[in-house]
Write a protein that holds these residues in place. Structure first.
Motif, mmCIF file in Angstrom:
data_model
loop_
_atom_site.group_PDB
_atom_site.id
_atom_site.type_symbol
_atom_site.label_atom_id
_atom_site.label_comp_id
_atom_site.label_asym_id
_atom_site.label_seq_id
_atom_site.Cartn_x
_atom_site.Cartn_y
_atom_site.Cartn_z
ATOM 1 N N GLN A 254 47.443 46.319 48.525
ATOM 2 C CA GLN A 254 47.154 45.173 47.661
ATOM 3 C C GLN A 254 48.438 44.432 47.269
ATOM 4 O O GLN A 254 48.488 43.190 47.263
ATOM 5 N N LEU A 255 49.495 45.193 46.969
ATOM 6 C CA LEU A 255 50.776 44.577 46.632
ATOM 7 C C LEU A 255 51.355 43.834 47.836
ATOM 8 O O LEU A 255 51.963 42.764 47.689
ATOM 9 N N GLN A 258 49.663 40.507 48.189
ATOM 10 C CA GLN A 258 50.196 39.573 47.195
ATOM 11 C C GLN A 258 51.585 39.083 47.593
ATOM 12 O O GLN A 258 51.902 37.895 47.451
ATOM 13 N N SER A 261 51.241 36.556 50.245
ATOM 14 C CA SER A 261 50.736 35.308 49.687
ATOM 15 C C SER A 261 51.858 34.520 49.011
ATOM 16 O O SER A 261 51.966 33.304 49.165
#
Length: 275
Positions: A254-255, A258, A261
């Motif tokens: 998940q990190l 991010q 992104s």
């Protein structure tokens, strides 16, 4: 100072590489949790997989050894049951033969004793001829039984034949033995006595053989359990550890998304310089 370029986004490239690495580790952990194994195929760890396969082959071979030992034990048990029957019949024949040595017997009484004696003798022959298991007879013939003792087939546990056929070395009564006279009864009594002793010795040997087969079968079972445990130590995954690692990798994934992104949004910031 880092170069700001719309053609080459180094930050996004690094973030993507890290995310791909995390995804690869995550796939590995998920596979281990799904299969319960840390080495599920040769590509996971070729050396360990090859060792485990060799031990699995050993396990399969030991199954054949156990089957052989079990067949041998069954054949011996049938032989013992038949041998005990022969011993009981000989005991009854001794009673008839001893009674027939009485010189005061009437002709009809002696004839009746002889008929019983002959019937018992025929039962011995019938018992011996039918004492077989899966085509193996330990009370007649000469082959005996050789049970496999190891996975390589290089060692066997041999059970010899205890031939209890009439007129043999164990049951020494002739196939046409009678007690229709005092002399015949006396001779038959001696043969019956020696046969009883011989059969008892044969049964003792068969009993020892049965115990040896049973003991070795138990050993093979324990050996299989040990090998199976060893294979597990080589290839099984620590599910508690893999579960904890799964959660950590999911967070890291998940990190990484991010971070990618954020790196991808850096090029849009350059547009602000042209406003």
């Amino acid at each position: 100072m880092a170069l700001n370029s719309v053609n080459t986004n180094v930050g996004a490239m690094v973030a993507l590489q890290n995310l791909q690495s995390t995804n690869s580790e995550l796939a590995t952990v998920q596979s281990r949790i799904n299969t319960g194994k840390k080495v599920n195929s040769a590509k996971d760890n070729g050396a360990i997989w090859a060792i485990a396969q060799g031990q699995r082959a050993e396990m399969g071979a030991l199954n054949a050894v156990k089957d052989s030992l079990n067949r041998g034990q069954s054949a011996v048990d049938v032989g013992i049951a038949a041998g005990e029957t022969v011993s009981d019949l000989l005991t009854q024949m001794k009673e008839k033969a001893l009674a027939a040595t009485d010189t005061s017997l009437s002709t009809s009484a002696r004839s009746a004793l002889n008929e019983d004696f002959v019937a018992l003798r025929k039962q011995i022959a019938s018992t011996v001829s039918n004492a077989s298991f899966n085509g193996v007879s330990l009370l007649s013939g000469t082959d005996g039984f050789k049970a496999l003792a190891n996975a390589g087939g290089t060692s066997t546990i041999d059970i010899g034949v205890e031939d209890m056929s009439l007129s043999g070395s164990i049951v020494t009564l002739a196939a046409d033995e009678k007690i229709d006279t005092v002399t015949a009864a006396t001779d038959a009594l001696a043969l019956v006595d020696s046969s009883i002793a011989n059969v008892s010795a044969s049964l003792a040997r068969l009993g020892t053989g049965s115990k040896a087969l049973g003991t070795h079968a138990n050993f093979v079972g324990k050996l299989q359990d040990t090998i199976e445990s060893g294979i597990g130590n080589l290839v099984d995954a620590d599910l508690a550890k893999e579960s904890a690692r799964l959660q950590a990798l999911q967070t890291k994934q998940q990190l990484g998304v991010q971070a990618l992104s954020i790196a991808n949004s850096s090029t849009s910031i350059l547009l602000g310089l042209f406003r």
